[in-house]
Write an enzyme that holds these catalytic residues in place. Structure first.
Site, PDB file in Angstrom:
ATOM      1  N   CYS A   1       3.400  45.587 -58.921  1.00 10.97           N
ATOM      2  CA  CYS A   1       2.954  44.827 -60.139  1.00 10.97           C
ATOM      3  C   CYS A   1       4.157  43.930 -60.736  1.00 10.97           C
ATOM      4  CB  CYS A   1       3.344  46.614 -61.269  1.00 10.97           C
ATOM      5  SG  CYS A   1       2.793  46.166 -62.857  1.00 10.97           S
TER       6      CYS A   1
ATOM      7  N   HIS B   1      -0.561  51.254 -58.788  1.00 12.87           N
ATOM      8  CA  HIS B   1       1.878  51.956 -58.755  1.00 12.87           C
ATOM      9  C   HIS B   1       0.964  52.716 -57.544  1.00 12.87           C
ATOM     10  CE1 HIS B   1       4.121  49.577 -61.851  1.00 12.87           C
ATOM     11  NE2 HIS B   1       2.636  49.793 -62.169  1.00 12.87           N
TER      12      HIS B   1
ATOM     13  N   GLU C   1       3.223  54.063 -56.094  1.00 18.46           N
ATOM     14  CA  GLU C   1       4.016  55.125 -56.205  1.00 18.46           C
ATOM     15  C   GLU C   1       3.971  56.447 -57.523  1.00 18.46           C
ATOM     16  OE1 GLU C   1       4.411  52.399 -57.771  1.00 18.46           O
ATOM     17  OE2 GLU C   1       5.901  52.570 -59.141  1.00 18.46           O
TER      18      GLU C   1
END
Lengths: 241, 90
Positions: free
Chosen positions: A90, A207, A209
């Site tokens: 990002c 994302h 994660e």
């Protein structure tokens, strides 16, 4: 694997990225370092550096434009140019584009709105340190959360990206079709993530994660971290042999 | 040394769709102003430059635009420079 995650002023996914990397390291006990934006040295023996999501320097001027000149970035750029593995998520992707480690730029979403939702991604290149544990053409589910994610580059650059297989992830429908509805921000050619020519630097807007545990609704993003682990274990095995 | 005010106008490159500009253009047309078109929305950066002459001042600003103020991948810029006369400054 020895991973360092950079914290810039305004990073807000750094702890999540460290958590996901630590999860991947659970069986080997390797540490995940927090790197500070003002650091002018990086730990010895680092395998990979992650530039996390967030709003570094308040996104002032342009996303990633000021973070790109943080003292640590001199080290990150040298590390990448030396073949080191760098992942930008990002805002980290935006910083990589601003720093010239990746081509193109990320501009305001086509609908001018901040978009925060789950998207589906097709893995187009599995020959990278980040995607080597997934099958080519797999469709992964991960969230996006950004206002400036519309990938833009010159047509000549896009042709090069396609030719060199540098497009790693593309926004697709749940069934894997590339169309306008599946594209959350108006990115050219539905591009969600790209790597450099050598494949050691990758940036993506979604994302991973935030999709690294079943508890979070999807563990598809964890493939990025297990991919890194597998990559470094293979490399280590080669050294030993 | 002289002082100059530099006004930098930054817009998206013409090859890139400016969604804000397009939306504003549609709004203008719906207000019955068909004569207005090609709306581009950008940003304006103003700064003071201290330099021996206008050419040097312009070079300084141009360098700043290339290094930090703009991203040549997606933006174009123009610089408008005016000298600040002493009386005005005081």
């Amino acid at each position: 694997m020895n991973v360092g995650v950079v914290t810039f002023p305004g990073s807000n996914c750094d702890a999540d990225a460290r958590h996901a990397a630590a999860l991947a390291n659970a069986d080997n006990g390797d540490v995940v370092h927090q790197l500070w934006h003002k650091d002018s040295v990086i730990p010895q023996g680092l395998d990979a550096i992650i530039l996390p999501g967030g709003f570094s320097y308040g996104d002032y001027l342009r996303t990633g434009a000021i973070a790109r000149f943080s003292p640590i970035m001199k080290e990150v750029i040298a590390f990448a140019n030396n073949g080191g593995v760098v992942l930008g998520i990002c805002n980290g992707f935006q910083i990589l584009c601003e720093s010239g480690l990746l081509p193109g730029a990320l501009i305001r979403n086509e609908n001018l709105k901040f978009v925060c939702k789950d998207v589906f991604l097709k893995v187009e290149n599995t020959n990278t340190p980040f995607t080597n544990t997934v099958k080519k053409g797999s469709v992964l589910r991960m969230p996006v959360a950004h206002g400036d994610g519309r990938y833009t580059a010159s047509e000549a650059e896009i042709i090069l990206l396609e030719k060199n297989k540098q497009i790693v992830y593309r926004y697709v429908s749940q069934t894997g079709e590339k169309n306008a509805e599946a594209n959350p921000n108006g990115s050219m050619h539905n591009i969600a993530g790209i790597c450099n020519k050598d494949g050691n630097v990758m940036g993506l807007m979604p994302h991973p994660e935030r999709a690294s545990e079943a508890l979070l609704g999807s563990a598809d993003g964890f493939t990025v971290f297990t991919g890194l682990l597998a990559h470094f274990q293979r490399k280590q095995a080669q050294v030993v042999a | 040394m002289k002082h100059f005010t530099a006004n930098v106008t930054v817009t998206l490159r013409s090859s890139i769709l400016d969604v804000q500009g397009k939306t504003v253009e549609h709004a203008l047309h719906s207000l019955h102003m068909p004569a207005l078109s090609d709306v581009r929305i950008g940003k304006h950066i103003q700064l003071t430059v201290t330099a021996p002459d206008a050419d040097t001042a312009r070079e300084e600003v141009d360098d700043a635009c290339k290094k930090l103020l703009t991203n040549p991948v997606m933006e174009d810029y123009s610089i408008y420079l005016t000298e600040v006369v002493a009386a005005e400054k005081a």
